[in-house]
Design an enzyme around this catalytic site. Structure first.
Site, PDB file in Angstrom:
ATOM      1  N   HIS A 280      -5.610  45.785  31.643  1.00 22.01           N
ATOM      2  CA  HIS A 280      -5.899  45.903  32.981  1.00 22.01           C
ATOM      3  C   HIS A 280      -5.012  44.719  34.021  1.00 22.01           C
ATOM      4  CE1 HIS A 280      -9.045  43.387  31.022  1.00 22.01           C
ATOM      5  NE2 HIS A 280      -8.980  42.596  32.258  1.00 22.01           N
TER       6      HIS A 280
ATOM      7  N   TYR B   1      -9.150  45.252  37.236  1.00 25.10           N
ATOM      8  CA  TYR B   1      -8.720  46.685  37.747  1.00 25.10           C
ATOM      9  C   TYR B   1      -7.752  47.363  36.818  1.00 25.10           C
ATOM     10  CZ  TYR B   1     -11.803  45.570  41.813  1.00 25.10           C
ATOM     11  OH  TYR B   1     -12.628  45.306  42.448  1.00 25.10           O
ATOM     12  N   THR B   2      -7.991  48.632  36.259  1.00 27.60           N
ATOM     13  CA  THR B   2      -7.309  49.284  35.515  1.00 27.60           C
ATOM     14  C   THR B   2      -6.570  50.424  36.339  1.00 27.60           C
ATOM     15  OG1 THR B   2      -8.824  49.062  33.824  1.00 27.60           O
ATOM     16  CG2 THR B   2      -6.978  50.271  33.325  1.00 27.60           C
TER      17      THR B   2
ATOM     18  N   CYS C  60     -17.389  50.972  28.775  1.00 26.41           N
ATOM     19  CA  CYS C  60     -17.140  50.402  30.077  1.00 26.41           C
ATOM     20  C   CYS C  60     -17.762  50.776  30.926  1.00 26.41           C
ATOM     21  CB  CYS C  60     -15.652  50.619  30.375  1.00 26.41           C
ATOM     22  SG  CYS C  60     -15.166  49.367  31.851  1.00 26.41           S
TER      23      CYS C  60
HETATM   24  C1  FAD Z   1     -11.654  45.888  32.397  1.00 23.66           C
HETATM   25  C2  FAD Z   1     -12.203  46.355  33.653  1.00 23.66           C
HETATM   26  C3  FAD Z   1     -11.534  47.208  34.438  1.00 23.66           C
HETATM   27  C4  FAD Z   1     -12.106  47.554  35.647  1.00 23.66           C
HETATM   28  N1  FAD Z   1     -11.562  48.506  36.475  1.00 23.66           N
HETATM   29  C5  FAD Z   1     -12.162  48.928  37.611  1.00 23.66           C
HETATM   30  C6  FAD Z   1     -11.540  50.087  38.424  1.00 23.66           C
HETATM   31  O1  FAD Z   1     -10.408  50.657  38.129  1.00 23.66           O
HETATM   32  N2  FAD Z   1     -12.052  50.532  39.436  1.00 23.66           N
HETATM   33  C7  FAD Z   1     -13.015  49.630  40.128  1.00 23.66           C
HETATM   34  O2  FAD Z   1     -13.610  50.352  41.027  1.00 23.66           O
HETATM   35  N3  FAD Z   1     -13.593  48.873  39.295  1.00 23.66           N
HETATM   36  C8  FAD Z   1     -13.361  48.332  37.916  1.00 23.66           C
HETATM   37  N4  FAD Z   1     -13.837  47.365  37.542  1.00 23.66           N
HETATM   38  C9  FAD Z   1     -15.025  46.742  38.073  1.00 23.66           C
HETATM   39  C10 FAD Z   1     -14.394  45.523  39.137  1.00 23.66           C
HETATM   40  O3  FAD Z   1     -13.729  44.465  38.180  1.00 23.66           O
HETATM   41  C11 FAD Z   1     -15.426  44.923  40.089  1.00 23.66           C
HETATM   42  O4  FAD Z   1     -16.455  44.514  39.037  1.00 23.66           O
HETATM   43  C12 FAD Z   1     -15.909  45.861  40.942  1.00 23.66           C
HETATM   44  O5  FAD Z   1     -15.146  46.330  41.750  1.00 23.66           O
HETATM   45  C13 FAD Z   1     -17.048  44.975  41.718  1.00 23.66           C
HETATM   46  O6  FAD Z   1     -16.370  44.055  42.397  1.00 23.66           O
HETATM   47  P1  FAD Z   1     -16.723  43.377  44.028  1.00 23.66           P
HETATM   48  O7  FAD Z   1     -16.295  41.888  43.966  1.00 23.66           O
HETATM   49  O8  FAD Z   1     -16.602  44.216  45.102  1.00 23.66           O
HETATM   50  O9  FAD Z   1     -18.555  43.377  43.690  1.00 23.66           O
HETATM   51  P2  FAD Z   1     -19.348  41.921  43.396  1.00 23.66           P
HETATM   52  O10 FAD Z   1     -19.180  41.281  44.590  1.00 23.66           O
HETATM   53  O11 FAD Z   1     -18.965  41.389  42.355  1.00 23.66           O
HETATM   54  O12 FAD Z   1     -20.689  42.583  43.247  1.00 23.66           O
HETATM   55  C14 FAD Z   1     -21.628  43.164  44.313  1.00 23.66           C
HETATM   56  C15 FAD Z   1     -22.968  43.807  44.068  1.00 23.66           C
HETATM   57  O13 FAD Z   1     -22.280  45.128  43.656  1.00 23.66           O
HETATM   58  C16 FAD Z   1     -23.004  45.527  42.588  1.00 23.66           C
HETATM   59  N5  FAD Z   1     -21.976  45.715  41.506  1.00 23.66           N
HETATM   60  C17 FAD Z   1     -20.892  45.369  41.272  1.00 23.66           C
HETATM   61  N6  FAD Z   1     -20.066  45.755  40.242  1.00 23.66           N
HETATM   62  C18 FAD Z   1     -20.839  47.001  39.573  1.00 23.66           C
HETATM   63  C19 FAD Z   1     -20.595  47.797  38.628  1.00 23.66           C
HETATM   64  N7  FAD Z   1     -19.472  47.713  37.893  1.00 23.66           N
HETATM   65  N8  FAD Z   1     -21.548  48.760  38.436  1.00 23.66           N
HETATM   66  C20 FAD Z   1     -22.716  48.556  39.401  1.00 23.66           C
HETATM   67  N9  FAD Z   1     -22.996  47.694  40.297  1.00 23.66           N
HETATM   68  C21 FAD Z   1     -22.074  46.911  40.501  1.00 23.66           C
HETATM   69  C22 FAD Z   1     -23.966  44.525  42.075  1.00 23.66           C
HETATM   70  O14 FAD Z   1     -25.215  45.103  42.395  1.00 23.66           O
HETATM   71  C23 FAD Z   1     -23.674  43.449  42.706  1.00 23.66           C
HETATM   72  O15 FAD Z   1     -24.778  42.820  43.238  1.00 23.66           O
HETATM   73  C24 FAD Z   1     -13.138  46.933  36.215  1.00 23.66           C
HETATM   74  C25 FAD Z   1     -14.054  46.054  35.463  1.00 23.66           C
HETATM   75  C26 FAD Z   1     -13.427  45.606  34.121  1.00 23.66           C
HETATM   76  C27 FAD Z   1     -14.150  44.500  33.470  1.00 23.66           C
END
Ligand code: FAD
Length: 316
Positions: free
Chosen positions: A109, A127-128, A290
């Site tokens: 990713h 992100y992937t 995941c």
């Molecule tokens: C290997 C890997 C690949 C990923 N690929 C993708 C991708 O392709 N597309 C994508 O949209 N995301 C992907 N994610 C998740 C991404 O990295 C972030 O965690 C996500 O986009 C939230 O980030 P943020 O900063 O907006 O939220 P944050 O500021 O980190 O979180 C804010 C709030 O949002 C909620 N929240 C955040 N993440 C999640 C979750 N996963 N499930 C439920 N509630 C959540 C929580 O309640 C949290 O309090 C991936 C994660 C990993 C580890």
């Protein structure tokens, strides 16, 4: 000197005379050929020395070295946005030129970095891409936007032409076709993107000359959990793949807030669902996870109860 050496060989005098005549008559061609051989030799020697010195291959323009860097963040401009659902978008980012590929290995990713408006601290998230690994000129991210999400709120407001810093490849996933012939996959919400990348690549038809280094794979069983039917990402293309590969790809949706007429899984992903859809441990089978943290934890417990060893389970 060469002519003297020839004199000393035990060639017949006729053959030797003919050969000397040939050398005399084609001196320019021989000189040109010698120069070409020397230049080619010099080029490959240089590449060899550079590989030894840096430990890296000197890559061409359509390779990881040219586009991504593991340590250094590089800016990529937003090219196009498509709204997929009430809270999900596909963001297309441009690569430096239309023939370039991202150079991301299977199951790896990207790390994105931003400094949100009015903030001094940077935010980094993984992100992937959902675009094929060999896509040229651009890459697509499927982003689920969270109301309080730092990165996703920023990405939601990003305008075409603006840039985000990206580095990679990141991740420890390795597919070993000699070791793994079957995958179980359990994904929740936006956790579908790494699964999508792996399954589309491994289900590719290799009979028409496509790259065979990754597959083909015998069987993939995916359990995909969401809250409501509207939250299911990539549903159409996954159903199309399942119909195209009925013996190699099984797809099972689970909703914890289903409508009355929902006919697939209900509630949270259970041990019974895993037993039914993915089955127990087998030689050559791995399970990929995941999803949100609590879901991943619950799935690890279920898998352990079913008999999976830790090394047979990989969390992205
Ligand atoms: C290997 C890997 C690949 C990923 N690929 C993708 C991708 O392709 N597309 C994508 O949209 N995301 C992907 N994610 C998740 C991404 O990295 C972030 O965690 C996500 O986009 C939230 O980030 P943020 O900063 O907006 O939220 P944050 O500021 O980190 O979180 C804010 C709030 O949002 C909620 N929240 C955040 N993440 C999640 C979750 N996963 N499930 C439920 N509630 C959540 C929580 O309640 C949290 O309090 C991936 C994660 C990993 C580890």
């Amino acid at each position: 000197e060469n002519f003297d050496r020839l004199e000393k060989t035990n060639m017949s005098s006729d053959a030797r005379d003919q050969f000397l005549e040939f050398l005399n008559g084609n001196a320019y061609i021989i000189a040109a050929l010698t120069a070409v051989v020397a230049m080619v030799g010099h080029f490959f020697l240089n590449r060899f020395m550079m590989t030894r010195a840096t430990g890296k291959k000197e890559d061409g323009p359509a390779s990881a070295g040219a586009v991504l860097d593991v340590d250094e963040f590089r800016p990529f401009a937003l090219q196009f946005v498509e709204k997929v659902s009430h809270n999900t978008k596909i963001l297309r980012f441009a690569l430096p030129d239309s023939s370039a590929t991202l150079g991301l290995p299977l199951g790896q990713h990207l790390s994105l970095r931003i400094v949100p408006d009015g903030d001094t601290d940077e935010v980094r998230r993984s992100y992937t891409p959902i675009s094929p690994l060999d896509a040229r000129g651009s890459f697509d991210l499927l982003i689920k936007v969270y109301p309080e999400g730092k990165m996703t709120q920023f990405l939601d407001k990003l305008r075409v032409g603006e840039t985000v810093d990206v580095r990679g490849p990141k991740g420890n996933f390795r597919h070993d076709p000699a070791r793994t012939r079957k995958y179980g996959m359990i994904a929740g919400g936006s956790g579908i993107t790494p699964m999508w990348q792996v399954l589309t690549e491994l289900l590719k038809d290799t009979s028409d000359g496509n790259d065979t280094s990754t597959g083909p794979i015998d069987e993939i069983s995916l359990i995909y959990a969401n809250e409501t039917e509207d939250d299911i990402l990539l549903r159409k293309p996954m159903e199309t793949l399942a119909a195209a590969h009925p013996t190699r790809f099984r797809l099972y949706f689970v909703l914890n807030k289903p409508s009355e007429n929902w006919s697939s899984g209900r509630g949270f992903v259970s041990e019974t669902m895993i037993r039914n859809e993915i089955g127990g441990p087998e030689r050559g089978k791995r399970v990929l996870l995941c999803g949100p943290l609590p879901m991943n934890k619950a799935m690890k417990t279920h898998l352990s109860n079913i008999g999976y060893a830790e090394e047979d389970v990989f969390k992205f």
